[in-house]
Motif scaffolding. Structure first.
Motif, PDB file in Angstrom:
ATOM      1  N   ILE A 137      -4.849 -77.013   9.545  1.00 41.50           N
ATOM      2  CA  ILE A 137      -5.339 -75.450   9.546  1.00 41.50           C
ATOM      3  C   ILE A 137      -4.080 -74.712   9.952  1.00 41.50           C
ATOM      4  O   ILE A 137      -2.830 -74.963  11.145  1.00 41.50           O
ATOM      5  CB  ILE A 137      -6.355 -75.149  10.612  1.00 41.50           C
ATOM      6  N   GLY A 284      -6.643 -70.473   7.567  1.00 42.30           N
ATOM      7  CA  GLY A 284      -7.088 -71.037   6.939  1.00 42.30           C
ATOM      8  C   GLY A 284      -5.985 -72.579   6.336  1.00 42.30           C
ATOM      9  O   GLY A 284      -5.954 -72.920   7.500  1.00 42.30           O
ATOM     10  N   ALA A 285      -5.887 -73.265   5.078  1.00 41.38           N
ATOM     11  CA  ALA A 285      -5.413 -73.939   5.426  1.00 41.38           C
ATOM     12  C   ALA A 285      -4.051 -73.797   5.024  1.00 41.38           C
ATOM     13  O   ALA A 285      -3.948 -72.929   5.986  1.00 41.38           O
ATOM     14  CB  ALA A 285      -5.591 -75.156   3.643  1.00 41.38           C
ATOM     15  N   THR A 295      -4.346 -73.673  -2.759  1.00 42.79           N
ATOM     16  CA  THR A 295      -5.411 -72.748  -2.734  1.00 42.79           C
ATOM     17  C   THR A 295      -6.565 -71.598  -2.915  1.00 42.79           C
ATOM     18  O   THR A 295      -7.179 -70.789  -3.523  1.00 42.79           O
ATOM     19  CB  THR A 295      -4.738 -72.114  -1.814  1.00 42.79           C
ATOM     20  N   TRP A 300      -9.126 -71.600   1.865  1.00 39.54           N
ATOM     21  CA  TRP A 300      -8.819 -73.162   1.433  1.00 39.54           C
ATOM     22  C   TRP A 300      -8.738 -74.334   0.396  1.00 39.54           C
ATOM     23  O   TRP A 300      -8.869 -73.669  -0.553  1.00 39.54           O
ATOM     24  CB  TRP A 300     -10.507 -73.850   2.015  1.00 39.54           C
ATOM     25  N   ASP A 323     -10.151 -80.531   7.575  1.00 36.41           N
ATOM     26  CA  ASP A 323     -10.327 -79.031   7.408  1.00 36.41           C
ATOM     27  C   ASP A 323      -9.650 -78.407   6.049  1.00 36.41           C
ATOM     28  O   ASP A 323     -10.556 -76.745   6.031  1.00 36.41           O
ATOM     29  CB  ASP A 323      -9.899 -78.339   8.503  1.00 36.41           C
ATOM     30  N   ALA A 324      -8.941 -78.963   5.683  1.00 35.78           N
ATOM     31  CA  ALA A 324      -8.365 -77.699   4.771  1.00 35.78           C
ATOM     32  C   ALA A 324      -8.649 -77.551   3.798  1.00 35.78           C
ATOM     33  O   ALA A 324      -8.319 -76.713   2.751  1.00 35.78           O
ATOM     34  CB  ALA A 324      -6.423 -78.362   4.230  1.00 35.78           C
ATOM     35  N   GLN A 325      -9.822 -78.745   3.427  1.00 37.06           N
ATOM     36  CA  GLN A 325     -10.672 -78.260   1.765  1.00 37.06           C
ATOM     37  C   GLN A 325     -11.260 -77.324   1.800  1.00 37.06           C
ATOM     38  O   GLN A 325     -12.067 -77.427   3.063  1.00 37.06           O
ATOM     39  CB  GLN A 325     -11.093 -79.860   1.862  1.00 37.06           C
ATOM     40  N   GLY A 326     -12.226 -77.088   0.226  1.00 37.99           N
ATOM     41  CA  GLY A 326     -12.633 -75.533   0.460  1.00 37.99           C
ATOM     42  C   GLY A 326     -14.525 -76.422  -0.035  1.00 37.99           C
ATOM     43  O   GLY A 326     -14.911 -75.532  -0.530  1.00 37.99           O
ATOM     44  N   LYS A 331     -16.253 -78.115   9.312  1.00 39.69           N
ATOM     45  CA  LYS A 331     -14.896 -78.852   9.635  1.00 39.69           C
ATOM     46  C   LYS A 331     -14.430 -79.111  10.695  1.00 39.69           C
ATOM     47  O   LYS A 331     -14.590 -78.629  11.653  1.00 39.69           O
ATOM     48  CB  LYS A 331     -13.862 -77.145   9.320  1.00 39.69           C
TER      49      LYS A 331
END
Ligand SMILES: Cc1cc2nc3c(=O)[nH]c(=O)nc-3n(C[C@H](O)[C@H](O)[C@H](O)COP(=O)(O)OP(=O)(O)OC[C@H]3O[C@@H](n4cnc5c(N)ncnc54)[C@H](O)[C@@H]3O)c2cc1C
Lengths: 430, 111
Positions: A137, A284-285, A295, A300, A323-326, A331
């Protein structure tokens, strides 16, 4: 010398390259090369499982700026001195020696999807075959916030020690003010768990919790969300009963700015001053995903949970996990590890020319999460859930009945928390 | 009874397609799929089901014992433990696959 894919592979130490996981037979010539960005929960798991499951047929290079990783998981226990950062620090030796992962300490700055190129701070532009982005993140900038004076302690390490020292030095009956970022954020129960730990530290230190003092310290929790986001039963009862005179919970408080010198946070619900301020910004990412276009309009990266490949067609063979994916799954580090295994399986299939979309596989894509939350000095609660792939919606959904939280906090859960984290750490880093 | 077939793609560990001849199924089952679901237990029960501390090892368990155990937890009237909830997250077929996969692994985790 610019790093090319070829000398990436050549940089694997000879001893490690010759290791295999099945008893020392010579490793096969790699059939594919995967570059992993970020050596945290998602990145280390994917690197390890790619090597282990491909029996050495896939070469893996891990790029991570730091020489080791300090786990956020359990890091709230640094605040009450149950743990030190060194207890939560993991080296990359096992990945290198046991699994033959090549580790390069550098920072990734940009990805060019159409060219399949990656820019590193030290090494410059390099090319990749497949790329797994697992960089965790990045915080939004809040006007006025100086992280040394107003720590976030939401990426563990120096920040955790900084916050611990500030709590250590504050008056026993002083005021601790913390904020909860807007969801989705890293570790849904984490901020509420932190509020409990700080209430316990101050409550015991002041003598309020054992009745030897009648002056209660204060812990003010300013939540950007409309209500408690995880383990609602547990935290409602901890906030109202166990720490009823200490914790004040204020929902719908959006942080607007911070006065780092005078320790004041200005929010949509008013301004709050504290002896210690812990502002966890909305996040966010990492920037690298945002500047590269992974993104889109979101914070994300949008991915297909069958493979964790980016849905942006300019980024072929680029995967985003952790955590970076949406995908909307929680997370957590446990979940980051879970996603990494689905992704590793898919990359190995692709390298062998096999589809990840067989009926049999689609029906069996599952991930799960577990979080243990310390509520007092020696008691904890937990939260768990299983997610499965729904071919009709193309998304991961919570499996009914699998979502559960501890009925109460207990010392047994507290002990289990160490067994759980020990296993999770080993499955990820060792 | 389990019979390893010679249908392989890539190296042995990648996808040793294994024929499961049991009352449950008589068709070729993709062992990499079973490995993928089973690996979701490893966060708590260790890589290849070789756990640290007090959590039970899964590697080398009899398939029927492990599956029955999970079916029992899934059937709890009032789920209370973490594993009661976890078991509710899987279909009966997924539980069978998980148990079948761990039964093929060595008890000592294999590393
Ligand atoms: C206080 C707290 C308590 C928590 N408790 C739990 C819990 O009980 N259970 C649970 O499951 N989860 C918990 N979490 C959440 C968990 O820590 C995260 O969800 C998890 O770390 C996410 O994994 P990740 O790999 O996506 O990111 P990370 O683990 O943060 O790893 C990201 C890595 O990428 C590296 N990196 C960053 N930028 C770059 C770049 N440009 N190039 C190369 N590398 C880069 C970083 O240095 C880092 O090593 C907690 C978090 C906090 C803050």
């Amino acid at each position: 010398m610019p790093l090319t894919r070829r000398n990436f592979i050549q940089m694997v130490p000879a001893s490690a390259a010759a290791l295999t996981l099945t008893g020392g037979a010579k490793a096969a010539e790699p059939i594919h090369h995967v570059t992993v960005l970020g050596g945290g929960f998602a990145g280390c798991t994917v690197a390890k499982y790619l090597r282990m499951w491909s029996d050495g047929e896939i070469a893996v290079t891990l790029i991570e700026p730091n020489s080791n990783h300090v786990s956020c998981i359990m890091s709230n226990l640094i605040l009450n001195k149950r743990l030190k950062t060194t207890d939560l620090t993991f080296e990359y030796n096992d990945l290198q020696v046991k699994y033959g992962v090549e580790v390069i300490h550098d920072r990734a700055l940009r990805i060019r999807g159409p060219q399949k190129q990656l820019r590193l701070k030290e090494a410059g532009w390099v090319s990749y075959d497949s790329l797994v982005v697992a960089t965790g993140i990045q915080f939004d900038k809040i006007p006025g916030q100086d992280f040394r004076k107003v720590p976030h302690a939401w990426i563990a390490g120096g920040q955790s020690n900084n916050l611990r020292n500030k709590i250590n030095r504050m008056p026993d009956t002083g005021t601790f003010v913390m904020t909860v970022p807007k969801a989705p954020y890293r570790c849904p129960p984490g901020p509420y768990e932190r509020a409990c730990i700080v209430a316990d530290i101050l409550g015991r230190r002041s003598g309020y919790l054992d009745g030897s003092s009648s002056v209660a310290p204060r812990v003010i929790v300013l939540d950007a969300n409309p209500g408690i986001m995880a383990e609602k039963g547990t935290f409602t009862s901890a906030f109202n009963d166990l720490y009823g005179d200490i914790i004040e919970y204020i929902p719908n408080a959006q942080v607007e700015s911070v006065d780092s010198d005078n320790l004041i946070v200005n929010t949509s619900q008013g301004s709050f001053a504290g002896d210690v301020l812990n502002v966890i910004p909305t996040h966010g990412a990492q920037n690298i995903l945002r500047v590269s276009g992974l993104t889109g309009d979101s914070r994300w990266a949008d991915v297909d949970p069958v493979t964790y490949a980016s849905t942006n067609t300019l980024f072929q063979d680029v995967y985003v996990i952790g955590d970076a994916q949406g995908t909307g799954q929680p997370k957590s580090g446990h979940m980051a590890n879970a996603q990494a295994k689905i992704c590793a399986d898919s990359i190995i299939r692709t390298a062998h020319g096999l589809s990840s979309y067989t009926e049999e596989r689609l029906q069996n894509i599952t991930t799960n999460s577990a979080c243990f939350s310390p509520i007092t000095y020696d008691q904890a609660s937990w939260l768990t859930a299983v997610y499965s792939y729904n071919p009709d919606t193309g998304s991961m959904g919570l499996v009914p009945g699998s979502l559960g939280e501890a009925h109460n906090w207990s010392s047994r859960n507290f002990n289990d928390m160490f067994t759980w984290s020990d296993n999770l750490f080993a499955d990820t880093f060792k | 009874m389990r019979v390893s077939s010679t249908i392989t793609f890539g190296k042995l560990l990648i996808a040793p397609a294994v024929l499961i001849l049991s009352i449950h199924s008589a068709i070729a089952e993709d062992q990499t799929v079973n490995r993928m679901i089973a690996s979701q237990c490893a966060q708590c029960h260790g890589t290849n089901g070789y756990a640290r501390g007090s959590y039970p090892d899964l590697g080398g368990d009899e398939a029927k014992d492990l599956a029955d155990h999970l079916y029992d937890m899934k059937g709890e009237d009032r789920p209370s433990g973490i594993m009661d909830h976890q078991a509710l997250g899987y279909t009966d077929d997924q539980i069978r696959r998980i148990a079948q996969y761990y039964s093929t692994l060595p008890e000592n985790g294999g590393d």
